[in-house]
Design a protein around this motif. Structure first.
Motif, PDB file in Angstrom:
ATOM      1  N   LEU A 197      42.864  40.592  40.965  1.00 46.13           N
ATOM      2  CA  LEU A 197      43.128  42.136  41.753  1.00 46.13           C
ATOM      3  C   LEU A 197      42.391  41.756  43.228  1.00 46.13           C
ATOM      4  O   LEU A 197      40.993  41.117  43.729  1.00 46.13           O
ATOM      5  N   ASP A 198      43.314  41.632  44.759  1.00 51.41           N
ATOM      6  CA  ASP A 198      42.766  40.758  46.262  1.00 51.41           C
ATOM      7  C   ASP A 198      41.978  41.572  46.262  1.00 51.41           C
ATOM      8  O   ASP A 198      40.782  40.736  47.045  1.00 51.41           O
ATOM      9  N   ASN A 199      41.399  43.339  45.952  1.00 59.06           N
ATOM     10  CA  ASN A 199      40.205  43.752  46.357  1.00 59.06           C
ATOM     11  C   ASN A 199      38.525  43.086  45.507  1.00 59.06           C
ATOM     12  O   ASN A 199      37.565  43.316  46.254  1.00 59.06           O
ATOM     13  N   VAL A 200      38.889  42.383  44.584  1.00 62.18           N
ATOM     14  CA  VAL A 200      37.549  42.062  43.861  1.00 62.18           C
ATOM     15  C   VAL A 200      37.498  40.537  44.383  1.00 62.18           C
ATOM     16  O   VAL A 200      38.257  39.560  44.286  1.00 62.18           O
ATOM     17  N   LYS A 201      36.325  40.172  45.163  1.00 56.62           N
ATOM     18  CA  LYS A 201      35.742  39.001  46.061  1.00 56.62           C
ATOM     19  C   LYS A 201      35.088  38.280  45.414  1.00 56.62           C
ATOM     20  O   LYS A 201      34.799  37.015  45.578  1.00 56.62           O
ATOM     21  N   MET A 202      34.458  38.700  44.532  1.00 54.30           N
ATOM     22  CA  MET A 202      33.507  38.266  43.691  1.00 54.30           C
ATOM     23  C   MET A 202      32.766  38.738  42.220  1.00 54.30           C
ATOM     24  O   MET A 202      33.062  40.180  42.049  1.00 54.30           O
ATOM     25  N   ILE A 203      32.353  37.667  41.385  1.00 56.24           N
ATOM     26  CA  ILE A 203      32.039  38.435  39.894  1.00 56.24           C
ATOM     27  C   ILE A 203      30.628  38.240  39.728  1.00 56.24           C
ATOM     28  O   ILE A 203      30.106  37.174  40.231  1.00 56.24           O
ATOM     29  N   GLU A 204      29.787  39.494  39.678  1.00 58.84           N
ATOM     30  CA  GLU A 204      28.498  39.416  38.922  1.00 58.84           C
ATOM     31  C   GLU A 204      28.341  39.445  38.001  1.00 58.84           C
ATOM     32  O   GLU A 204      28.281  40.345  37.244  1.00 58.84           O
ATOM     33  N   ILE A 205      27.349  38.271  37.048  1.00 54.73           N
ATOM     34  CA  ILE A 205      27.152  38.630  35.545  1.00 54.73           C
ATOM     35  C   ILE A 205      25.727  39.057  35.833  1.00 54.73           C
ATOM     36  O   ILE A 205      24.653  38.618  36.513  1.00 54.73           O
TER      37      ILE A 205
END
Length: 527
Positions: free
Chosen positions: A231-239
């Motif tokens: 999705l465009d709003n999601v800019k980064m992923i954090e584990i």
């Protein structure tokens, strides 16, 4: 409380009318009760003050006490449960900035500069003019392996889940992030519609429960992940490995706060406390973590992927560093959460005695990454009681590239630290799923305060940088901040935390003595 006020008002007016009918001399009561009732009705329908909106008329007592002066505020409004002024001063600072009040104080410092632990910035005779600096600098997050680097603000919203916070609070935070151009971390509770509705930048925090991307038996689901991560709003992923308030425990959402909607968003069943497992099941070794990072990067179409960790056993983080070097796979960022970080629900022993404090953790993480020669690939995000511009500078000085804040943003929303986060009875509507209390928090009003607080705090940090004779956050080094070690001795952070030589941790022969035990213990085959 709103309904109770209406019932009370109708009852009082009815009884007063009966008394006036019996004897006209009681008509003076109307002059007393009607204005009070009108004030209460106004409180119910105004949108700026949550306490007055949720507790008509009675809520005015808080603001009355505030108006009586700093002495009353100190002892009745802003004193912590332990009597210390630390959070009282923090709240006052946030309230002033979020409400655009006067951001100054008389009579100098309110701290004892001779107390051990007192910290200050070393200013420069050749201070830089404020007009010569960028008041809203950006930090590029993304290693050489990242296809979609993200330009982050210096100061952002830390991880707070929908469920722990109300939907109105999430809406206000995300709208504030949109207005101010900074990111909003979802917390481990999953990616909700309220994180996406207003279009603010989102960092999707994925914890051990894999909420919003899990199978029925609680395992990681790549398909559920990929359709949300793109999705465009999601800019980064954090584990998320751990958080400072309860590292090694897993998140807790009491069943009283688990609604049907929250259960659906998290992909779990309703009726029980939602307790995340203490460890991940998608990987069990540092090498498997690197495979998981590559999988998440693929499913997000190349967005930055990082970890959130409260440092415990040093060898475990060194194991991750060794795995990155061996596999030539880099994290894009590491969020370091200090052991002093807060939460809505945690066992007191975990909050007080588990996890490395932020200052030591930042120095260790920076030195570890630099020692393995990979710091240039990875940004460090600091989280843990970050409220003021000075807090930002202190963290930058030790090794952070940018900062997150949870409690500061909650104060901007109107949190008064009622300490009822876990009980679903938060009077300000911030940390509750009670619809009646939630209505008091109007996202359109509070989002402006969130954006204003963030802007003024970044501006404060940049002003401090200029006063130190520097132009950019990247220029802040460990000799910028000093601390009183004893009453008669002070040292800079450069003296307290001597930096490791770049690349010294790659080979055993060059590993410093203080790191050697943990370096030998670290293995890519196990944590």
């Amino acid at each position: 409380m709103r309904k109770a006020f209406l019932v009370f008002s109708i009852t009082i007016i009815s009884l007063t009318a009966i008394l006036c009918y019996v004897n006209w001399k009681f008509s003076f009561l109307l002059l007393i009760f009607i204005p009070l009732i009108l004030m209460g009705l106004y409180d119910m329908y105004q949108s700026k003050h949550t306490i007055r909106r949720n507790f008509p008329l009675l809520g005015r007592m808080r603001y009355l006490l505030e108006s009586l002066g700093p002495e009353i505020r100190q002892y009745f409004i802003e004193t912590d449960t332990d009597g210390k002024p630390f959070n009282r001063l923090q709240r006052s600072l946030v309230y002033e900035r979020s409400k655009k009040a006067i951001d100054s104080q008389p009579f100098g410092t309110q701290l004892n500069v001779y107390d051990e632990g007192y910290e200050w910035i070393n200013h420069s005779i050749r201070a830089v003019s404020f007009s010569q600096i960028n008041e809203n600098p950006r930090v590029t997050i993304g290693s050489s392996q990242c296809e979609k680097p993200y330009e982050a603000s210096l100061f952002n919203i830390s991880a707070m889940s929908y469920g722990a916070l109300s939907k109105n609070a999430i809406l206000a935070l995300n709208s504030g992030a949109k207005q101010g151009g900074f990111y909003h971390n979802t917390g481990e509770g999953g990616l909700s519609p309220y994180h996406l509705q207003n279009g603010g930048d989102v960092v999707w925090n994925i914890g051990t429960g894999y909420f919003s991307c899990r199978t029925d038996d609680g395992k990681f689901s790549y398909d559920e992940y990929a359709k949300r991560a793109s999705l465009d709003n999601v800019k980064m992923i954090e584990i998320k490995f751990s958080q400072g308030a309860k590292p090694g425990h897993g998140g807790i959402l009491p069943k009283e706060k688990v609604t049907n909607e929250i259960a659906a968003i998290r992909l779990v069943a309703k009726g029980n406390d939602i307790v995340s497992p203490p460890t991940h099941s998608a990987f069990t070794t540092p090498l498997e973590l690197m495979d998981f990072v590559k999988l998440l990067r693929k499913g997000s179409d190349g967005k930055p992927v990082g970890i959130k960790i409260c440092i415990g056993n040093k060898s475990e983080f060194l194991s991750i560093c060794k795995a990155m070097v061996e596999t030539n796979t880099y994290l894009d960022f590491v969020t370091v959460d200090g052991g002093e970080g807060g939460t809505g629900a945690a066992p007191p022993e975990y909050s007080d005695h588990m996890g490395m404090p932020l200052r030591e953790a930042l120095a260790f993480v920076y030195d570890a990454l630099n020692g393995f020669g990979i710091k240039d690939q990875i940004k460090i995000i600091a989280s843990g009681k970050v409220i003021s511009g000075f807090d930002i500078i202190r963290n930058l000085s030790i090794g952070a590239d940018l900062c997150n804040s949870a409690r500061g943003m909650m104060f901007a929303l109107g949190c008064i630290q009622a300490l009822e986060c876990h009980a679903n009875t938060c009077p300000t509507g911030v940390a509750t799923q009670d619809e009646k209390l939630m209505k008091g928090l109007v996202p359109e009003e509070k989002s402006v305060r969130v954006a204003r607080f963030q802007k003024e705090t970044v501006k404060s940090a940049m002003d401090l940088i200029a006063s130190a004779g520097l132009h950019h956050p990247d220029d802040v080094s460990r000799d910028v901040v000093s601390m009183r070690v004893t009453r008669n001795k002070t040292e800079t952070f450069a003296q307290l935390f001597p930096e490791l030589e770049a690349g010294c941790l790659v080979n055993e022969t060059s590993v410093p003595k203080d790191f050697l035990y943990f370096w030998k213990k670290a293995s890519v085959e196990k944590f």
